[in-house]
Design a protein around this motif. Structure first.
Motif, PDB file in Angstrom:
ATOM      1  N   ALA A   1       0.860  -1.175   0.000  1.00  0.00           N
ATOM      2  CA  ALA A   1       0.000   0.000   0.000  1.00  0.00           C
ATOM      3  C   ALA A   1       0.893   1.220   0.000  1.00  0.00           C
ATOM      4  O   ALA A   1       2.034   1.160   0.431  1.00  0.00           O
ATOM      5  CB  ALA A   1      -0.879  -0.002   1.244  1.00  0.00           C
ATOM      6  N   GLY A   2       0.381   2.331  -0.485  1.00  0.00           N
ATOM      7  CA  GLY A   2       1.152   3.565  -0.427  1.00  0.00           C
ATOM      8  C   GLY A   2       2.112   3.723  -1.587  1.00  0.00           C
ATOM      9  O   GLY A   2       2.099   2.960  -2.545  1.00  0.00           O
ATOM     10  N   ASP A   3       2.978   4.736  -1.471  1.00  0.00           N
ATOM     11  CA  ASP A   3       3.880   5.072  -2.557  1.00  0.00           C
ATOM     12  C   ASP A   3       5.230   4.388  -2.438  1.00  0.00           C
ATOM     13  O   ASP A   3       6.055   4.449  -3.338  1.00  0.00           O
ATOM     14  CB  ASP A   3       4.093   6.594  -2.566  1.00  0.00           C
TER      15      ASP A   3
ATOM     16  N   ILE B   1       3.394  -5.662  11.213  1.00  0.00           N
ATOM     17  CA  ILE B   1       2.291  -4.724  11.350  1.00  0.00           C
ATOM     18  C   ILE B   1       2.547  -3.490  10.518  1.00  0.00           C
ATOM     19  O   ILE B   1       3.421  -2.693  10.840  1.00  0.00           O
ATOM     20  CB  ILE B   1       2.111  -4.320  12.822  1.00  0.00           C
ATOM     21  N   PRO B   2       1.800  -3.340   9.459  1.00  0.00           N
ATOM     22  CA  PRO B   2       2.036  -2.155   8.634  1.00  0.00           C
ATOM     23  C   PRO B   2       1.289  -0.935   9.145  1.00  0.00           C
ATOM     24  O   PRO B   2       0.176  -1.035   9.641  1.00  0.00           O
ATOM     25  CB  PRO B   2       1.502  -2.572   7.261  1.00  0.00           C
ATOM     26  N   GLY B   3       1.929   0.188   9.054  1.00  0.00           N
ATOM     27  CA  GLY B   3       1.277   1.455   9.351  1.00  0.00           C
ATOM     28  C   GLY B   3       1.622   2.387   8.206  1.00  0.00           C
ATOM     29  O   GLY B   3       2.555   2.131   7.455  1.00  0.00           O
ATOM     30  N   ILE B   4       0.853   3.464   8.071  1.00  0.00           N
ATOM     31  CA  ILE B   4       1.148   4.392   6.978  1.00  0.00           C
ATOM     32  C   ILE B   4       1.676   5.704   7.538  1.00  0.00           C
ATOM     33  O   ILE B   4       1.079   6.311   8.422  1.00  0.00           O
ATOM     34  CB  ILE B   4      -0.107   4.682   6.126  1.00  0.00           C
TER      35      ILE B   4
ATOM     36  N   ILE C   1       5.334   7.716  14.202  1.00  0.00           N
ATOM     37  CA  ILE C   1       5.453   8.298  12.851  1.00  0.00           C
ATOM     38  C   ILE C   1       4.375   7.837  11.881  1.00  0.00           C
ATOM     39  O   ILE C   1       4.286   8.348  10.778  1.00  0.00           O
ATOM     40  CB  ILE C   1       6.856   8.090  12.222  1.00  0.00           C
ATOM     41  N   THR C   2       3.567   6.857  12.253  1.00  0.00           N
ATOM     42  CA  THR C   2       2.512   6.443  11.323  1.00  0.00           C
ATOM     43  C   THR C   2       1.156   6.873  11.864  1.00  0.00           C
ATOM     44  O   THR C   2       1.030   7.245  13.015  1.00  0.00           O
ATOM     45  CB  THR C   2       2.511   4.918  11.079  1.00  0.00           C
TER      46      THR C   2
ATOM     47  N   PHE D   1       2.287   9.490   6.689  1.00  0.00           N
ATOM     48  CA  PHE D   1       1.902  10.532   5.740  1.00  0.00           C
ATOM     49  C   PHE D   1       2.918  11.649   5.872  1.00  0.00           C
ATOM     50  O   PHE D   1       3.050  12.249   6.938  1.00  0.00           O
ATOM     51  CB  PHE D   1       0.511  11.063   6.074  1.00  0.00           C
ATOM     52  N   HIS D   2       3.640  11.932   4.802  1.00  0.00           N
ATOM     53  CA  HIS D   2       4.653  12.979   4.927  1.00  0.00           C
ATOM     54  C   HIS D   2       4.942  13.620   3.574  1.00  0.00           C
ATOM     55  O   HIS D   2       5.164  12.918   2.590  1.00  0.00           O
ATOM     56  CB  HIS D   2       5.934  12.384   5.518  1.00  0.00           C
ATOM     57  N   ARG D   3       4.953  14.937   3.552  1.00  0.00           N
ATOM     58  CA  ARG D   3       5.230  15.715   2.347  1.00  0.00           C
ATOM     59  C   ARG D   3       4.461  15.210   1.134  1.00  0.00           C
ATOM     60  O   ARG D   3       5.024  15.008   0.048  1.00  0.00           O
ATOM     61  CB  ARG D   3       6.737  15.695   2.051  1.00  0.00           C
ATOM     62  N   GLY D   4       3.195  14.936   1.351  1.00  0.00           N
ATOM     63  CA  GLY D   4       2.340  14.526   0.240  1.00  0.00           C
ATOM     64  C   GLY D   4       2.464  13.068  -0.157  1.00  0.00           C
ATOM     65  O   GLY D   4       1.803  12.613  -1.070  1.00  0.00           O
ATOM     66  N   THR D   5       3.340  12.330   0.524  1.00  0.00           N
ATOM     67  CA  THR D   5       3.482  10.909   0.181  1.00  0.00           C
ATOM     68  C   THR D   5       2.868  10.040   1.272  1.00  0.00           C
ATOM     69  O   THR D   5       2.635  10.493   2.392  1.00  0.00           O
ATOM     70  CB  THR D   5       4.963  10.505   0.053  1.00  0.00           C
ATOM     71  N   GLN D   6       2.616   8.800   0.911  1.00  0.00           N
ATOM     72  CA  GLN D   6       2.158   7.820   1.892  1.00  0.00           C
ATOM     73  C   GLN D   6       3.124   6.645   1.855  1.00  0.00           C
ATOM     74  O   GLN D   6       3.235   5.950   0.857  1.00  0.00           O
ATOM     75  CB  GLN D   6       0.764   7.309   1.530  1.00  0.00           C
ATOM     76  N   ILE D   7       3.827   6.462   2.940  1.00  0.00           N
ATOM     77  CA  ILE D   7       4.829   5.402   2.973  1.00  0.00           C
ATOM     78  C   ILE D   7       4.396   4.326   3.966  1.00  0.00           C
ATOM     79  O   ILE D   7       4.086   4.618   5.123  1.00  0.00           O
ATOM     80  CB  ILE D   7       6.212   5.941   3.416  1.00  0.00           C
ATOM     81  N   GLN D   8       4.404   3.086   3.483  1.00  0.00           N
ATOM     82  CA  GLN D   8       4.060   1.988   4.371  1.00  0.00           C
ATOM     83  C   GLN D   8       5.287   1.635   5.216  1.00  0.00           C
ATOM     84  O   GLN D   8       6.368   1.401   4.680  1.00  0.00           O
ATOM     85  CB  GLN D   8       3.647   0.785   3.526  1.00  0.00           C
ATOM     86  N   ILE D   9       5.099   1.664   6.519  1.00  0.00           N
ATOM     87  CA  ILE D   9       6.193   1.307   7.413  1.00  0.00           C
ATOM     88  C   ILE D   9       5.811  -0.003   8.097  1.00  0.00           C
ATOM     89  O   ILE D   9       4.745  -0.099   8.714  1.00  0.00           O
ATOM     90  CB  ILE D   9       6.434   2.377   8.503  1.00  0.00           C
TER      91      ILE D   9
END
Ligand SMILES: Nc1nc2c(ncn2[C@@H]2O[C@H](COP(=O)(O)OP(=O)(O)O)[C@@H](O)[C@H]2O)c(=O)[nH]1
Ligand SMILES: [Mg+2]
Length: 370
Positions: free
Chosen positions: A63-65, A103-106, A85-86, A108-116
């Motif tokens: 999921a995410g970018d 466990i994935p979390g998202i 951070i998620t 949201f930063h500077r317009g992006t969505q990063i799965q952590i």
């Protein structure tokens, strides 16, 4: 069966460590290393086929970018960091599984969505298949970035151990794929063309390793100066090359002097406190930065460009990647795309699926009509 493989692996590792490295042993070492790589692959294949696809908790959906996996020993602060951070909604939920699931979390930063992805802290000897280590590493193999998180008191050994474990399962964090292309042919032997001088091995060793992989007839082009290990990586073909980020956590617990020492040892590391929040904003910046994402803008036919919601993709993405991101069926119904921006020769250039896009491009995708 696996123990027989383990024994062979140990035996070859032992032979390698007892062989002195010099010009006269280089060819022999190359062959040994190839044999070792093949055994490790066999072992890895066995492990992954046994674990099957997606037991609960480990079937992490993309999921995410982009995605980053947090790897570190227990109690280094992974869960604390993730929760800070998620986004809140994605992290809780499977509380009972927190020690055994990814466990994935998202973020949201500077317009992006990063799965952590928070992985359970069972890295030690994970690659030997103990515990659930192999599933952990399967998730790690799919990530765009590996984040190694460490306690400030124990860094060097930790770091080396984790990298070794990752290397054993064909993950090459922070490395780039060597530029070696091998086009197999039916006949004619090996035509080797090198663009730079090979300094890590002779041509004879290079050929010997190819032979070990049963490459007898091929056009081989080498654009870099690979080591023996890098050549084997290319021949094995299953290596992944995620980005890397090193975090030293719990900096609130150490002195200024210790902090300086860590900086010397890991000049590239992010030094943070997941607990007090120190440096977490720069950490987020760094994650986004290192993922090398770009923004592009979509323009529907005869409409205005949508500058409000850029599409975020990885650098060096193609039109095909953009299609896949928009809709599953887009690539198969694709006719052509129209591109204006850095990647186009002129405004409104017509391009195909393999066109590589650049940051800021404006793109219209034309699909077949029904
Ligand atoms: N002092 C301090 N403690 C921390 C920090 N980050 C995490 N901890 C503590 O370290 C312990 C383990 O943290 P946890 O996030 O559960 O680690 P995990 O096992 O890697 O998920 C907890 O008691 C946390 O409160 C930090 O930056 N500073
Ligand atoms: Mg945890």
């Amino acid at each position: 069966m696996s123990s027989a493989i383990d024994e062979k692996i140990l035996d070859i590792e032992d032979q390698i460590s007892r062989t002195q490295k010099n010009k006269s042993t280089e060819h022999h070492l190359g062959v040994l290393k190839s044999k070792l790589a093949k055994l490790r692959r066999k072992k890895l294949d066995a492990q992954f086929s046994k674990s099957g696809g997606g037991r609960h908790g480990f079937d992490v959906k993309k999921a995410g970018d982009g995605s980053a996996v947090l790897i570190g020993f227990p109690s280094t602060g992974k869960s604390t960091l993730i929760s800070n951070i998620t986004s809140k909604e994605s992290k809780i939920g499977h509380y009972a599984f927190t020690t055994t699931s990814a466990i994935p979390g998202i973020m949201f930063h500077r317009g992006t969505q990063i799965q952590i992805i928070d992985l359970p802290g069972i890295i030690e000897e994970a690659s030997s298949g103990k515990g659930r280590g192999k599933e952990v590493l399967a998730v790690a193999r799919g990530a765009d970035m590996i984040i190694i998180i460490m306690d400030p008191q124990k860094t060097t050994d930790y770091y080396k151990k984790i990298i070794r474990e990752l290397n054993n399962v064909a993950i090459r964090p922070g490395k780039t794929k060597p530029y070696i292309s091998i086009k197999k042919k039916d006949r004619g032997g090996i035509a080797l063309s090198t663009l730079t001088k090979l300094t890590h091995m002779s041509e004879k060793t290079f050929m010997g390793i190819l032979r070990e992989y049963k490459v007898m007839n091929a056009a081989v082009t080498v654009r870099s100066d690979p080591t023996i290990d890098e050549l084997i990586d290319v021949l094995e073909g299953n290596r992944v090359y995620p980005k890397i980020l090193i975090i030293v956590n719990k900096v609130d617990l150490i002195s200024k002097k210790q902090r300086r020492k860590i900086k010397e040892k890991f000049p590239d590391a992010m030094i943070i406190s997941a607990l007090t929040g120190e440096n977490l904003e720069s950490l987020k910046d760094e994650i986004v930065e290192r993922l090398e994402l770009i923004k592009i803008y979509l323009k529907k036919q005869r409409r205005k460009t949508d500058y409000e919601e850029p599409l975020i993709v990885k650098r060096n993405s193609t039109i095909r990647d953009v299609c896949d991101k928009i809709h599953r069926s887009f690539a198969s119904e694709f006719r052509y795309a129209v591109v204006s921006g850095k990647s186009s020769k002129h405004p409104n250039q017509r391009v195909g699926l393999d066109h590589v896009i650049q940051d800021g491009d404006v793109i219209t995708i034309i699909v077949k009509k029904f």
